[in-house]
Design a protein around this motif. Structure first.
Motif, mmCIF file in Angstrom:
data_model
loop_
_atom_site.group_PDB
_atom_site.id
_atom_site.type_symbol
_atom_site.label_atom_id
_atom_site.label_comp_id
_atom_site.label_asym_id
_atom_site.label_seq_id
_atom_site.Cartn_x
_atom_site.Cartn_y
_atom_site.Cartn_z
ATOM 1 N N GLU A 204 -4.083 0.804 5.523
ATOM 2 C CA GLU A 204 -3.781 2.113 4.537
ATOM 3 C C GLU A 204 -4.562 3.769 5.087
ATOM 4 O O GLU A 204 -3.490 4.188 4.498
ATOM 5 C CB GLU A 204 -5.452 1.457 3.642
ATOM 6 N N LEU B 215 0.596 -1.211 0.168
ATOM 7 C CA LEU B 215 0.067 -0.302 -0.443
ATOM 8 C C LEU B 215 1.074 1.465 0.267
ATOM 9 O O LEU B 215 0.650 2.104 -0.827
ATOM 10 C CB LEU B 215 -1.242 -0.169 1.132
ATOM 11 N N LYS C 21 2.164 1.709 -3.612
ATOM 12 C CA LYS C 21 0.719 2.277 -4.230
ATOM 13 C C LYS C 21 0.865 3.705 -3.961
ATOM 14 O O LYS C 21 1.214 4.822 -4.620
ATOM 15 C CB LYS C 21 -0.045 1.908 -3.767
ATOM 16 N N TYR C 22 0.780 4.187 -2.532
ATOM 17 C CA TYR C 22 0.394 5.687 -2.410
ATOM 18 C C TYR C 22 1.721 6.488 -2.169
ATOM 19 O O TYR C 22 1.405 7.902 -2.916
ATOM 20 C CB TYR C 22 -0.403 6.181 -0.681
ATOM 21 N N ASN D 34 -1.543 6.260 4.121
ATOM 22 C CA ASN D 34 -1.618 7.918 3.689
ATOM 23 C C ASN D 34 -1.079 8.716 4.407
ATOM 24 O O ASN D 34 -1.068 9.990 3.861
ATOM 25 C CB ASN D 34 -3.661 7.254 3.459
ATOM 26 N N ALA E 166 -7.159 -4.312 6.562
ATOM 27 C CA ALA E 166 -5.900 -3.581 5.505
ATOM 28 C C ALA E 166 -6.598 -2.132 5.386
ATOM 29 O O ALA E 166 -5.557 -1.179 4.958
ATOM 30 C CB ALA E 166 -6.243 -3.974 4.249
ATOM 31 N N ASP E 167 -7.789 -2.593 5.888
ATOM 32 C CA ASP E 167 -8.301 -0.625 6.393
ATOM 33 C C ASP E 167 -7.271 0.391 6.905
ATOM 34 O O ASP E 167 -6.812 1.958 7.329
ATOM 35 C CB ASP E 167 -9.531 -0.891 6.076
ATOM 36 N N ASN F 43 -9.573 -7.759 5.954
ATOM 37 C CA ASN F 43 -10.272 -6.921 5.100
ATOM 38 C C ASN F 43 -9.989 -5.600 6.292
ATOM 39 O O ASN F 43 -9.591 -4.150 5.713
ATOM 40 C CB ASN F 43 -10.686 -6.786 4.488
ATOM 41 N N CYS G 254 -5.494 -7.173 -0.562
ATOM 42 C CA CYS G 254 -4.686 -5.624 -0.801
ATOM 43 C C CYS G 254 -5.378 -5.808 -3.060
ATOM 44 O O CYS G 254 -5.101 -5.068 -3.074
ATOM 45 C CB CYS G 254 -3.069 -6.280 -1.233
ATOM 46 N N LEU H 281 -8.206 -5.976 -3.449
ATOM 47 C CA LEU H 281 -9.643 -5.254 -3.618
ATOM 48 C C LEU H 281 -8.871 -3.430 -3.368
ATOM 49 O O LEU H 281 -9.818 -3.244 -3.534
ATOM 50 C CB LEU H 281 -9.731 -5.960 -2.098
ATOM 51 N N LYS H 282 -7.659 -3.396 -3.032
ATOM 52 C CA LYS H 282 -7.145 -2.147 -3.294
ATOM 53 C C LYS H 282 -6.815 -1.795 -4.056
ATOM 54 O O LYS H 282 -5.956 -0.911 -4.346
ATOM 55 C CB LYS H 282 -6.121 -1.920 -1.599
ATOM 56 N N GLY H 283 -6.194 -3.206 -5.287
ATOM 57 C CA GLY H 283 -5.654 -2.839 -6.248
ATOM 58 C C GLY H 283 -4.119 -2.334 -6.269
ATOM 59 O O GLY H 283 -3.143 -2.609 -6.838
#
Length: 373
Positions: free
Chosen positions: A361, A241, A244-245, A365, A357-358, A354, A285, A287-289
């Motif tokens: 994330e 994650l 990605k960000y 972020n 992961a939230d 899940n 993950c 699910l979050k691309g």
């Protein structure tokens, strides 16, 4: 009149000799001095002194002169903010044979106009940028600290001629045009500093000198390390994650991060090296691309910690283990989530993964948003 040559060799009275040189510069004079690369000519940032320097150098009055500072932290007076890669590069390369040309935004330039007098602003900032060097030589460092004005210091030679690497070469080229030469012996490198531009587009080599492009890349690379227990659930999710960000913030592809100077890694405190990410983590993950199918776990080691610039633990015990392995890491290690620990999802149903992961994330972020790139 030929310049006075003052030998600086570590003997008694050298401080007074360098103080005298600093007084000459403050009064508007020109003093040649040694650095680790080549000899420079110290000049205060005042119109009359700069006109004289232009004449000595035989250079265009629009030419950009580089500010020289005696201590690393002085650059902050002239550059309000730098990115983490530049901060790393400064920490690795200064004091040393590297000139950095800092690009400033219009807002940053406006702030500098409020702080500096017009003459200094006009001289030091050209094309929305300022060049700064922090030499690695005791005579240069002391001289620059003793002058209570901004100082520029181009190489002690006529324009188009080779730079002087010892006091005799300075005397031969500009001895009749400067007021004093501080003779600190031959320069360590005998070649010009590397020049690099730093700003929103990263770090760009403008002139190779002592350092190469490869050296700059190595010295400015920033590494992020995420730590959990087995390196199969939480830390791989955090790593994926974060990649990605961070890529989104920089404006590049995930596979371009390393070429842009960023490494993102993860490891576990248990020795479970070689295991894949758990199926539930891969699903959460996805699910979050984020694709974790290529992940292979590794064991947390001191060398891995020492090579990292930022270390994030999922729990306090992970941070304690990091500091146990490398006590110096305490300053760079913290919990990933500022509001608490990330719970271990191992053995729980997919919904728990899940939710985990939230949490990760949101924490990732927040961490990425804090970074100055």
């Amino acid at each position: 009149m030929t310049a006075e040559v003052i030998r600086i060799s570590g003997r008694q009275g050298d401080l007074d000799r360098i103080k005298k040189a600093a007084e000459i510069v403050e009064a508007g004079g020109l003093v040649a001095f040694p650095t680790e690369t080549v000899y420079g000519v110290a000049c205060r940032v005042k119109g009359d002194s700069l006109s004289r320097l232009d004449h000595v150098k035989g250079r265009d009055t629009n030419k950009h002169y580089t500010l020289h500072v005696g201590q690393i932290e002085e650059y902050r007076k002239y550059v309000p903010r730098v990115g983490i890669r530049v901060e790393k590069l400064i920490g690795q390369a200064w004091p040393g044979p590297l000139t950095l040309v800092f690009e400033l935004s219009s807002a940053e330039l406006a702030a500098q106009r409020m702080r500096l007098d017009g003459e200094a602003l006009q001289t030091l900032y050209k094309n929305d940028s300022i060049g700064i060097r922090c030499p690695d030589h005791p005579v240069a460092s002391l001289l620059l600290r003793l002058v209570n004005l901004p100082v520029v210091a181009p190489s002690a030679n006529r324009s188009g001629e080779p730079p002087a690497a010892n006091a005799d070469q300075v005397l031969a080229q500009v001895g009749d045009d400067v007021d004093m030469i501080l003779d600190g012996g031959p320069c360590k490198y005998g070649k010009s500093s590397t020049v690099a531009a730093v700003g929103k587009h990263g770090i760009e080599l403008l002139r190779e000198g002592v350092y190469s492009q490869h050296d700059l890349q190595r010295m400015s690379e920033v590494t992020f390390l995420f730590v959990c227990t087995g390196n199969t659930c939480r830390s791989p999710m955090a790593e994926g994650l974060f990649r990605k960000y961070l890529a989104e913030k920089i404006g590049c592809g995930i596979d371009e991060l390393e070429s842009r100077g960023y490494k993102v890694l993860s490891a576990g405190t248990m020795n479970m090296a070689g295991a894949p990410a758990s199926a539930e983590s891969i699903t959460a993950c996805a699910l979050k691309g984020v694709d974790l199918t290529g992940h292979i776990s590794q064991h947390l080691t001191r060398s891995l910690i020492d090579a990292s610039d930022f270390v994030f633990g999922m729990t306090r015990s992970h941070c304690e283990q990091v500091v146990f392995l490398s006590p110096d890491a305490e300053r760079k290690c913290s919990l990933l989530a500022r509001n608490g620990e990330v719970p271990d999802p191992i053995g729980q149903p997919q919904e728990y993964f899940n939710s985990c992961a939230d949490i990760i994330e949101a924490a990732v972020n927040a961490r990425v948003s804090e970074l100055v790139i």
